[in-house]
Motif scaffolding. Sequence first.
Motif, PDB file in Angstrom:
ATOM      1  N   VAL A   6      42.906  33.875  43.008  1.00  0.00           N
ATOM      2  CA  VAL A   6      41.886  33.015  42.390  1.00  0.00           C
ATOM      3  C   VAL A   6      42.527  32.264  41.226  1.00  0.00           C
ATOM      4  N   ASP A   7      42.711  30.957  41.403  1.00  0.00           N
ATOM      5  CA  ASP A   7      43.345  30.121  40.380  1.00  0.00           C
ATOM      6  C   ASP A   7      42.973  28.678  40.664  1.00  0.00           C
ATOM      7  N   ASP A   8      42.633  27.911  39.622  1.00  0.00           N
ATOM      8  CA  ASP A   8      42.242  26.524  39.844  1.00  0.00           C
ATOM      9  C   ASP A   8      43.424  25.595  40.063  1.00  0.00           C
ATOM     10  N   GLU A   9      44.662  26.091  39.834  1.00  0.00           N
ATOM     11  CA  GLU A   9      45.859  25.268  40.012  1.00  0.00           C
ATOM     12  C   GLU A   9      46.473  25.544  41.385  1.00  0.00           C
ATOM     13  N   PRO A  10      46.532  24.527  42.273  1.00  0.00           N
ATOM     14  CA  PRO A  10      47.085  24.728  43.622  1.00  0.00           C
ATOM     15  C   PRO A  10      48.526  25.237  43.612  1.00  0.00           C
ATOM     16  N   LEU A  16      52.030  32.319  43.959  1.00  0.00           N
ATOM     17  CA  LEU A  16      51.643  33.720  44.159  1.00  0.00           C
ATOM     18  C   LEU A  16      51.606  34.071  45.643  1.00  0.00           C
ATOM     19  N   ALA A  17      51.147  33.133  46.463  1.00  0.00           N
ATOM     20  CA  ALA A  17      51.100  33.377  47.907  1.00  0.00           C
ATOM     21  C   ALA A  17      52.494  33.617  48.467  1.00  0.00           C
ATOM     22  N   ARG A  18      53.470  32.816  48.013  1.00  0.00           N
ATOM     23  CA  ARG A  18      54.857  33.000  48.477  1.00  0.00           C
ATOM     24  C   ARG A  18      55.396  34.354  48.020  1.00  0.00           C
ATOM     25  N   GLN A  19      55.113  34.723  46.781  1.00  0.00           N
ATOM     26  CA  GLN A  19      55.624  35.991  46.261  1.00  0.00           C
ATOM     27  C   GLN A  19      55.026  37.182  47.008  1.00  0.00           C
ATOM     28  N   CYS A  26      51.434  44.140  51.447  1.00  0.00           N
ATOM     29  CA  CYS A  26      50.445  43.199  50.919  1.00  0.00           C
ATOM     30  C   CYS A  26      50.152  42.108  51.940  1.00  0.00           C
ATOM     31  N   GLN A  27      48.905  41.714  52.019  1.00  0.00           N
ATOM     32  CA  GLN A  27      48.487  40.641  52.918  1.00  0.00           C
ATOM     33  C   GLN A  27      47.584  39.677  52.170  1.00  0.00           C
ATOM     34  N   LEU A  28      47.936  38.396  52.188  1.00  0.00           N
ATOM     35  CA  LEU A  28      47.104  37.376  51.556  1.00  0.00           C
ATOM     36  C   LEU A  28      45.894  37.109  52.447  1.00  0.00           C
ATOM     37  N   LEU A  29      44.702  37.433  51.927  1.00  0.00           N
ATOM     38  CA  LEU A  29      43.480  37.238  52.703  1.00  0.00           C
ATOM     39  C   LEU A  29      42.876  35.856  52.490  1.00  0.00           C
ATOM     40  N   GLY A  30      43.062  35.297  51.299  1.00  0.00           N
ATOM     41  CA  GLY A  30      42.463  34.001  51.019  1.00  0.00           C
ATOM     42  C   GLY A  30      42.787  33.530  49.623  1.00  0.00           C
ATOM     43  N   GLU A  31      42.347  32.282  49.334  1.00  0.00           N
ATOM     44  CA  GLU A  31      42.548  31.667  48.022  1.00  0.00           C
ATOM     45  C   GLU A  31      41.236  31.041  47.568  1.00  0.00           C
ATOM     46  N   ALA A  32      41.029  31.014  46.253  1.00  0.00           N
ATOM     47  CA  ALA A  32      39.836  30.402  45.680  1.00  0.00           C
ATOM     48  C   ALA A  32      40.236  29.652  44.425  1.00  0.00           C
ATOM     49  N   ALA A  33      39.566  28.516  44.181  1.00  0.00           N
ATOM     50  CA  ALA A  33      39.890  27.679  43.032  1.00  0.00           C
ATOM     51  C   ALA A  33      38.896  27.840  41.889  1.00  0.00           C
ATOM     52  N   ASP A  34      37.821  28.593  42.113  1.00  0.00           N
ATOM     53  CA  ASP A  34      36.822  28.799  41.052  1.00  0.00           C
ATOM     54  C   ASP A  34      36.044  30.077  41.317  1.00  0.00           C
ATOM     55  N   GLY A  35      35.211  30.441  40.342  1.00  0.00           N
ATOM     56  CA  GLY A  35      34.486  31.702  40.437  1.00  0.00           C
ATOM     57  C   GLY A  35      33.498  31.760  41.575  1.00  0.00           C
ATOM     58  N   LEU A  49      42.457  43.694  46.229  1.00  0.00           N
ATOM     59  CA  LEU A  49      43.044  43.250  44.969  1.00  0.00           C
ATOM     60  C   LEU A  49      42.759  41.776  44.744  1.00  0.00           C
ATOM     61  N   LEU A  50      42.443  41.411  43.493  1.00  0.00           N
ATOM     62  CA  LEU A  50      42.323  40.025  43.071  1.00  0.00           C
ATOM     63  C   LEU A  50      43.446  39.695  42.104  1.00  0.00           C
ATOM     64  N   LEU A  51      44.167  38.602  42.362  1.00  0.00           N
ATOM     65  CA  LEU A  51      45.082  38.027  41.382  1.00  0.00           C
ATOM     66  C   LEU A  51      44.302  36.902  40.733  1.00  0.00           C
ATOM     67  N   LEU A  52      43.914  37.088  39.480  1.00  0.00           N
ATOM     68  CA  LEU A  52      42.877  36.266  38.878  1.00  0.00           C
ATOM     69  C   LEU A  52      43.361  35.528  37.636  1.00  0.00           C
ATOM     70  N   ASP A  53      43.225  34.189  37.654  1.00  0.00           N
ATOM     71  CA  ASP A  53      43.484  33.380  36.475  1.00  0.00           C
ATOM     72  C   ASP A  53      42.319  33.554  35.503  1.00  0.00           C
ATOM     73  N   ILE A  54      42.538  33.237  34.228  1.00  0.00           N
ATOM     74  CA  ILE A  54      41.461  33.382  33.246  1.00  0.00           C
ATOM     75  C   ILE A  54      40.822  32.042  32.910  1.00  0.00           C
TER      76      ILE A  54
END
Length: 247
Positions: A6-10, A16-19, A26-35, A49-54
Amino acid sequence: MGVLVVDDEPLARARLARQLQSIDGCQLLGEAADGESALQQLDSLDPDLLLLDIEMPGENGLQLATQITNRPNPPAIIFCTAHDEFALPAFAVAPSGYLLKPVSVEQLAQAIAQARRLSKPQRQILHAEAPRTSHAGGRRQIKAVSRRGVQLLDVDDIRCFVAEDKYVIAHHSGGETVLDESLKELEAEFGERFVRVHRSAIVAVEYITGLQKHSGGYVVTLSGTAQTPPVSRRLQGNIKSLLEEMA
């Protein structure tokens, strides 16, 4: 471990997806740009797990994390942000980690490994118990902030605190970590488990293995670390009495 980024910056999401591709289990299930989008995907994907921007437009990461952790069986949360000033309010919602951008794959892997240790129900219990307190007084974990991000140290894993110059260093099974806390404050908080051996050191009673003569004085030996803090003459009698009680 299913992960939602979850991060507003593409570009940040793509990094993070590449890492994640290089981190086993670990498996990337999806991406989100906002809450709002994150909450929708949370319901449909059920990530671990959420990788979450503030800092995001609309609802920020702290507000989103508060909502998520109040849900039944919430996922683990690792904050990934460019700002260290959010560390204290961030840990009020009991995240599994706090990383500063740019996040390296090594830092991400370490934070994920820590988050992986607890199941969703266990994380929910820990959050319900916040602020965390120890069974023997004081915090269960100590937060250390550095350029590499935020590290949580289990107090039960710390062998000793040693004052060096303007800092205090915690020696633990994973090495050593610089803390922005005074030795006096740590002794006052953890005095039931740590004992003063020198004006520059307090040690964990449960890890004391003995006293050794060194350079006309004594040092205390500890299990799980090569550190041997000196024992002042004034405190030698106290430590010897403690060892007799432990024998």
